[in-house]
Design a protein around this motif. Structure first.
Motif, mmCIF file in Angstrom:
data_model
loop_
_atom_site.group_PDB
_atom_site.id
_atom_site.type_symbol
_atom_site.label_atom_id
_atom_site.label_comp_id
_atom_site.label_asym_id
_atom_site.label_seq_id
_atom_site.Cartn_x
_atom_site.Cartn_y
_atom_site.Cartn_z
ATOM 1 N N HIS A 56 19.993 14.033 1.123
ATOM 2 C CA HIS A 56 18.700 14.531 1.608
ATOM 3 C C HIS A 56 17.895 13.343 2.125
ATOM 4 C CE1 HIS A 56 18.967 18.719 0.211
ATOM 5 N NE2 HIS A 56 19.643 18.228 -0.828
ATOM 6 N N LEU A 57 16.786 13.629 2.802
ATOM 7 C CA LEU A 57 15.919 12.552 3.257
ATOM 8 C C LEU A 57 15.366 11.786 2.064
ATOM 9 C CD1 LEU A 57 13.752 13.870 6.240
ATOM 10 C CD2 LEU A 57 15.395 11.989 6.262
ATOM 11 N N ASN A 58 15.420 10.470 2.145
ATOM 12 C CA ASN A 58 14.859 9.612 1.110
ATOM 13 C C ASN A 58 13.330 9.731 1.132
ATOM 14 O OD1 ASN A 58 14.086 7.563 -0.609
ATOM 15 N ND2 ASN A 58 15.179 5.945 0.468
ATOM 16 N N PRO A 59 12.692 10.090 0.000
ATOM 17 C CA PRO A 59 11.223 10.206 -0.008
ATOM 18 C C PRO A 59 10.525 8.912 0.424
ATOM 19 C CG PRO A 59 12.141 11.207 -1.974
ATOM 20 C CD PRO A 59 13.277 10.510 -1.284
ATOM 21 N N ASP A 60 11.085 7.752 0.064
ATOM 22 C CA ASP A 60 10.489 6.487 0.500
ATOM 23 C C ASP A 60 10.587 6.325 2.013
ATOM 24 O OD1 ASP A 60 9.705 5.749 -1.997
ATOM 25 O OD2 ASP A 60 11.384 4.397 -2.378
ATOM 26 N N PHE A 61 11.668 6.818 2.595
ATOM 27 C CA PHE A 61 11.828 6.776 4.048
ATOM 28 C C PHE A 61 10.749 7.628 4.714
ATOM 29 C CE2 PHE A 61 13.629 8.350 8.034
ATOM 30 C CZ PHE A 61 14.063 7.178 8.628
ATOM 31 N N VAL A 62 10.515 8.801 4.169
ATOM 32 C CA VAL A 62 9.479 9.694 4.705
ATOM 33 C C VAL A 62 8.108 9.017 4.641
ATOM 34 C CG1 VAL A 62 8.289 11.894 4.378
ATOM 35 C CG2 VAL A 62 10.772 11.767 4.105
ATOM 36 N N ALA B 283 0.818 -1.211 0.000
ATOM 37 C CA ALA B 283 0.000 0.000 0.000
ATOM 38 C C ALA B 283 0.852 1.261 0.000
ATOM 39 C CB ALA B 283 -0.926 0.003 1.221
ATOM 40 N N LYS B 284 2.078 1.149 0.522
ATOM 41 C CA LYS B 284 2.966 2.305 0.533
ATOM 42 C C LYS B 284 3.519 2.604 -0.858
ATOM 43 C CE LYS B 284 2.971 2.966 5.041
ATOM 44 N NZ LYS B 284 2.459 4.194 5.667
ATOM 45 N N ARG B 285 3.513 1.611 -1.756
ATOM 46 C CA ARG B 285 4.004 1.789 -3.121
ATOM 47 C C ARG B 285 5.444 2.292 -3.145
ATOM 48 N NH1 ARG B 285 -1.267 4.456 -6.211
ATOM 49 N NH2 ARG B 285 -2.695 2.751 -5.741
ATOM 50 N N LEU B 286 6.298 1.583 -2.404
ATOM 51 C CA LEU B 286 7.700 1.978 -2.349
ATOM 52 C C LEU B 286 8.387 1.726 -3.681
ATOM 53 C CD1 LEU B 286 8.577 0.503 1.155
ATOM 54 C CD2 LEU B 286 7.807 2.790 0.585
ATOM 55 N N GLU B 287 9.390 2.557 -3.997
ATOM 56 C CA GLU B 287 10.072 2.455 -5.279
ATOM 57 C C GLU B 287 11.416 1.746 -5.173
ATOM 58 O OE1 GLU B 287 10.451 6.373 -6.745
ATOM 59 O OE2 GLU B 287 8.287 6.717 -6.945
ATOM 60 N N ARG B 288 11.976 1.599 -3.979
ATOM 61 C CA ARG B 288 13.319 1.058 -3.842
ATOM 62 C C ARG B 288 13.348 -0.203 -2.992
ATOM 63 N NH1 ARG B 288 17.181 4.709 -5.299
ATOM 64 N NH2 ARG B 288 18.728 3.826 -3.907
ATOM 65 N N ARG C 101 5.488 16.821 8.804
ATOM 66 C CA ARG C 101 6.214 17.936 8.182
ATOM 67 C C ARG C 101 7.303 18.455 9.126
ATOM 68 N NH1 ARG C 101 5.068 21.460 4.072
ATOM 69 N NH2 ARG C 101 2.971 20.547 3.877
ATOM 70 N N ALA C 102 6.973 18.563 10.406
ATOM 71 C CA ALA C 102 7.956 19.064 11.373
ATOM 72 C C ALA C 102 9.142 18.105 11.487
ATOM 73 C CB ALA C 102 7.291 19.263 12.736
ATOM 74 N N GLU C 103 8.873 16.791 11.473
ATOM 75 C CA GLU C 103 9.953 15.809 11.558
ATOM 76 C C GLU C 103 10.845 15.858 10.317
ATOM 77 O OE1 GLU C 103 7.698 12.432 14.322
ATOM 78 O OE2 GLU C 103 7.555 12.350 12.133
ATOM 79 N N VAL C 104 10.227 16.038 9.155
ATOM 80 C CA VAL C 104 11.004 16.145 7.915
ATOM 81 C C VAL C 104 11.902 17.376 7.957
ATOM 82 C CG1 VAL C 104 10.850 16.562 5.434
ATOM 83 C CG2 VAL C 104 9.360 14.866 6.499
ATOM 84 N N LEU D 244 12.257 9.513 15.486
ATOM 85 C CA LEU D 244 11.323 8.413 15.241
ATOM 86 C C LEU D 244 10.624 7.950 16.512
ATOM 87 C CD1 LEU D 244 13.367 6.195 12.740
ATOM 88 C CD2 LEU D 244 11.532 7.811 12.224
ATOM 89 N N GLY D 245 11.294 8.052 17.656
ATOM 90 C CA GLY D 245 10.700 7.536 18.883
ATOM 91 C C GLY D 245 10.916 6.038 19.007
ATOM 92 N N ALA D 246 10.486 5.479 20.132
ATOM 93 C CA ALA D 246 10.790 4.086 20.454
ATOM 94 C C ALA D 246 10.190 3.102 19.456
ATOM 95 C CB ALA D 246 10.301 3.772 21.872
ATOM 96 N N GLU D 247 8.912 3.262 19.116
ATOM 97 C CA GLU D 247 8.238 2.258 18.276
ATOM 98 C C GLU D 247 8.813 2.224 16.865
ATOM 99 O OE1 GLU D 247 3.708 0.918 16.957
ATOM 100 O OE2 GLU D 247 4.042 2.710 18.179
ATOM 101 N N ARG D 248 8.919 3.376 16.225
ATOM 102 C CA ARG D 248 9.442 3.397 14.861
ATOM 103 C C ARG D 248 10.935 3.086 14.813
ATOM 104 N NH1 ARG D 248 7.315 9.025 12.427
ATOM 105 N NH2 ARG D 248 7.878 9.661 14.549
ATOM 106 N N SER D 249 11.653 3.353 15.890
ATOM 107 C CA SER D 249 13.085 3.064 15.912
ATOM 108 C C SER D 249 13.365 1.575 15.811
ATOM 109 C CB SER D 249 13.723 3.633 17.184
ATOM 110 O OG SER D 249 13.746 5.048 17.154
ATOM 111 N N GLU D 250 12.464 0.752 16.349
ATOM 112 C CA GLU D 250 12.642 -0.698 16.221
ATOM 113 C C GLU D 250 12.581 -1.121 14.761
ATOM 114 O OE1 GLU D 250 13.500 -2.997 18.450
ATOM 115 O OE2 GLU D 250 13.807 -1.292 19.783
ATOM 116 N N PHE D 251 11.656 -0.546 14.000
ATOM 117 C CA PHE D 251 11.592 -0.837 12.569
ATOM 118 C C PHE D 251 12.814 -0.263 11.843
ATOM 119 C CE2 PHE D 251 7.116 -1.074 13.809
ATOM 120 C CZ PHE D 251 6.775 -2.294 13.249
#
Length: 259
Positions: free
Chosen positions: A99-105, A83-88, A112-115, A173-180
């Motif tokens: 720069h920040l990878n758009p797929d990472f974002v 569903a994310k339709r990642l390209e890489r 927006r603030a995190e970016v 990212l915080g604790a939860e997203r950092s694990e991923f």
């Protein structure tokens, strides 16, 4: 005479009864045969009566109770990733062309603030690496007019910059997203082509007065020393192009070669 008639009548009656009994035994049964799995003809033809005699299979659910993971976590994850339709692909690095990878974002659902925060972190890292490259550059004019610039690795100072970038990513990212992040996106800078490999790469720049092909341009190749595993980036360019790519280094080169 009367007695004889009685005897004959009784004999005829017995014969009739016997004949009826024999006929009843030889005649086919008229009552319907019970249908079921024992009916071989029904099983071969697949008649409705044979199918209906099989006990129905009870449906079972594959979805766990609310609040728990589904029974098929791999399919669930694949659905979300599709569903994310990642390209890489599934290995999603945080940095792409410094720069920040758009797929990472997209994958980590950055706000927006995190970016904006992480882009400022990368911008600061880019400036710090550029300052170190200018400081460590050895500039050697050649007899043919070419200027050779050599920047040796600086792993200790580059490592500090890398550690800061990673720490800022984890904090954002915080604790939860950092694990991923640890499983899908973490990096140590060893294979990074951005930020001069965070000080792990040697860079050799050959600056030609007329450019690589007589005009403003740049080309590069990368090699790895099999003994030391040090990556070397060799760049051929001209001063105008270098000014666009690395303005601080351009200032130092011009100042050291023009008297």
């Amino acid at each position: 005479m009367t007695t004889l008639r009685i005897v004959l009548f009784c004999a005829a009656l017995l014969l009739a009864f016997a004949a009826g009994f024999v006929v009843a035994q030889l005649a086919p049964a008229t009552s319907p045969r019970p249908l079921g799995l024992s009916s071989e003809a029904s099983l071969r033809t697949g008649s409705p009566s044979a199918v209906s005699s099989v006990p129905p299979i009870e449906a079972t659910t594959r979805v766990g109770p609310p609040g728990r993971s589904p029974t098929y976590p791999a399919l669930h994850a694949a659905t979300l990733l599709a569903a994310k339709r990642l390209e890489r692909g599934l290995n999603v690095p945080p940095i792409l062309f410094e720069h920040l990878n758009p797929d990472f974002v997209t994958l980590y659902e950055l706000t927006r603030a995190e970016v904006e925060h992480l882009e400022s972190v990368l911008s600061r890292a880019r400036n710090q690496v550029a300052e170190l490259e200018v400081e460590k550059a050895r500039i050697s004019p050649q007899s043919d007019g070419t200027i050779r610039v050599t920047i040796d690795p600086f792993p200790d100072q580059g490592g500090v910059i890398l550690d800061t970038v990673r720490a800022e990513i984890f904090a954002t990212l915080g604790a939860e997203r950092s694990e991923f992040f640890r499983r899908l996106s973490d990096f140590d800078g060893a294979d990074s082509t951005e930020f001069g490999g965070f000080g792990l790469r040697r860079t050799i720049i050959e600056i030609r007065p007329g450019g690589v092909h007589g005009d403003a341009s740049a080309s590069s190749t990368t090699s790895i020393d099999p003994a030391t595993k040090v990556q070397t980036l060799s760049v051929q360019t001209d001063l105008p192009t270098l000014k666009q790519l690395q303005p601080a280094l351009h200032i130092r080169i011009v100042g050291s070669t023009v008297r």
